[in-house]
Enzyme design. Structure first.
Site, PDB file in Angstrom:
ATOM      1  N   HIS A   1       0.328  -1.523   0.321  1.00 26.84           N
ATOM      2  CA  HIS A   1       0.201   0.298  -0.088  1.00 26.84           C
ATOM      3  C   HIS A   1       0.809   1.179   0.022  1.00 26.84           C
ATOM      4  O   HIS A   1       0.557   2.020  -0.464  1.00 26.84           O
ATOM      5  CB  HIS A   1      -1.198  -0.181   1.237  1.00 26.84           C
ATOM      6  CG  HIS A   1      -2.369  -0.744   0.971  1.00 26.84           C
ATOM      7  ND1 HIS A   1      -2.321  -2.304   1.369  1.00 26.84           N
ATOM      8  CD2 HIS A   1      -3.301  -1.023  -0.402  1.00 26.84           C
ATOM      9  CE1 HIS A   1      -3.587  -2.404   1.499  1.00 26.84           C
ATOM     10  NE2 HIS A   1      -3.202  -3.098   0.488  1.00 26.84           N
TER      11      HIS A   1
ATOM     12  N   ASP B   1      -4.825  -0.477  -7.735  1.00 28.72           N
ATOM     13  CA  ASP B   1      -4.631  -1.488  -6.988  1.00 28.72           C
ATOM     14  C   ASP B   1      -5.733  -2.258  -7.774  1.00 28.72           C
ATOM     15  O   ASP B   1      -7.190  -2.536  -7.185  1.00 28.72           O
ATOM     16  CB  ASP B   1      -4.752  -0.600  -5.845  1.00 28.72           C
ATOM     17  CG  ASP B   1      -4.661  -2.056  -5.022  1.00 28.72           C
ATOM     18  OD1 ASP B   1      -4.297  -2.984  -5.396  1.00 28.72           O
ATOM     19  OD2 ASP B   1      -5.320  -1.632  -3.929  1.00 28.72           O
ATOM     20  N   SER B   2      -5.802  -3.487  -8.264  1.00 30.83           N
ATOM     21  CA  SER B   2      -6.688  -4.133  -8.914  1.00 30.83           C
ATOM     22  C   SER B   2      -5.628  -5.256  -8.230  1.00 30.83           C
ATOM     23  O   SER B   2      -5.277  -5.653  -8.281  1.00 30.83           O
ATOM     24  CB  SER B   2      -6.179  -4.742 -10.696  1.00 30.83           C
ATOM     25  OG  SER B   2      -4.628  -4.632 -11.127  1.00 30.83           O
TER      26      SER B   2
HETATM   27  N1  SPD Z   1      -1.112 -11.098  -6.960  1.00 29.18           N
HETATM   28  C1  SPD Z   1      -1.642 -10.348  -5.675  1.00 29.18           C
HETATM   29  C2  SPD Z   1      -2.333  -8.690  -6.127  1.00 29.18           C
HETATM   30  C3  SPD Z   1      -2.874  -8.236  -6.058  1.00 29.18           C
HETATM   31  C4  SPD Z   1      -2.674  -7.483  -6.180  1.00 29.18           C
HETATM   32  N2  SPD Z   1      -3.820  -6.100  -5.295  1.00 29.18           N
HETATM   33  C5  SPD Z   1      -4.000  -6.244  -3.752  1.00 29.18           C
HETATM   34  C6  SPD Z   1      -5.299  -5.136  -2.811  1.00 29.18           C
HETATM   35  C7  SPD Z   1      -4.357  -5.306  -2.159  1.00 29.18           C
HETATM   36  N3  SPD Z   1      -5.232  -3.993  -1.573  1.00 29.18           N
END
Ligand code: SPD
Length: 286
Positions: free
Chosen positions: A74, A167-168
């Site tokens: 984060h 933030d996917s």
């Molecule tokens: N393989 C993990 C990819 C995750 C990306 N996003 C996570 C969300 C956390 N806020």
């Protein structure tokens, strides 16, 4: 002194969460108990209590975040781009329903408004209930939580944001469109004239073709493209990449941190994250 070893007479749960990265690679965490499981309209959602990393949020079988290492992801997805912009006031987070990116974004005093565009309201609700320290920022007066399709939201808001953070989840299911050139072009249009974006772009060990393609697509869309790295123990292979696209500002020009209460990010880490190993340079140069 050698490692402190577990007393092997203590009975342990034999339940393991295993994320299969591909046919030959998995990561596993021993589970103390299952706290929540549901099938939302978009994905499966599970919350586990684990022995090693505290609570674990899983979407469609993939680790999203854990109590113990969430700060790395984060802070790095937010503060590297947020510091690259000299005065970010309006910020959009696409995805990120757990609230971790929003929590970091609103640490920046310049931020007047932070919109969260998350497609799955169940992620927001589960995070508020099981990860209150991650979701804390979602109730801030500057934050506007929209349960909407992030792709459409971006298309509908041209010339609006200083910074857009993507933030996917992994590039399967609902997140596929968030890794497309069309989407990066919409993001470009939704940014103001000196705006910039950053996205999570998976592991340089496990997702090389994706990183290559995303870098090319962002590079064709934005004048400045920069991949950077962080170490996230519970993500496949531990080495994780983020890709920034910027209209004007360069991440190399950051001189100091504007936020104090971080556990991973600082100005030195900002610059160190931009230094790429040779095999990663090859991915972004080809
Ligand atoms: N393989 C993990 C990819 C995750 C990306 N996003 C996570 C969300 C956390 N806020």
């Amino acid at each position: 002194m050698p490692f402190e070893r577990r007393d092997t007479n203590v009975p342990q749960s034999n339940l393991w969460f295993t994320e299969l990265q591909n046919d030959n690679l998995s990561i596993g965490l021993r589970v103390e108990k299952t706290l929540h499981s549901e099938v939302t309209p978009y994905q499966t959602l599970d919350v586990y209590e684990t022995h090693q990393y505290g609570r674990l949020l899983v979407l469609d079988g993939c680790v999203m975040t854990t109590d113990k290492d969430e700060f790395v992801y984060h802070e790095m997805l937010s503060h590297v781009p947020m510091h690259t912009h000299p005065n970010p006031k309006n910020v959009l987070v696409v995805g990120g329903g757990d609230g971790g990116i929003i929590r970091e974004v609103i640490k920046h005093p310049s931020v007047e408004r932070a919109v969260l565009a998350e497609i799955d309201g169940a992620v927001v609700e589960a995070s508020k209930k099981y990860f209150p320290q991650i979701a804390a920022g979602l109730c801030d007066a500057r934050v506007d939580v929209q349960i909407v399709d992030g792709i459409k939201y971006v298309e509908d808001h041209p010339d609006t944001f200083d910074v857009i953070l993507i933030d996917s989840t992994d590039p399967i299911g609902p997140a596929v469109g968030l890794f497309s050139k069309n989407f990066y072009e919409s993001v470009y249009a939704a940014l103001k004239s000196d705006g910039l974006m950053a996205a999570q772009t998976e592991s340089p060990f496990a997702n090389q073709e994706l990183i290559r393609r995303v870098n090319q697509d962002i590079g064709k869309t934005f004048p400045i493209t920069q991949l950077y790295l962080a170490h996230i123990p519970t993500y496949p292979t531990g080495m994780w990449s983020f890709t920034m696209g910027s209209k004007v500002h360069r991440p190399q020009d950051v001189t100091e941190s504007r936020v104090k209460n971080t556990r991973y990010y600082n100005a030195q880490v900002h610059h160190a994250a931009l230094a790429l190993p040779e095999f990663v340079k090859e991915l972004v140069q080809s």
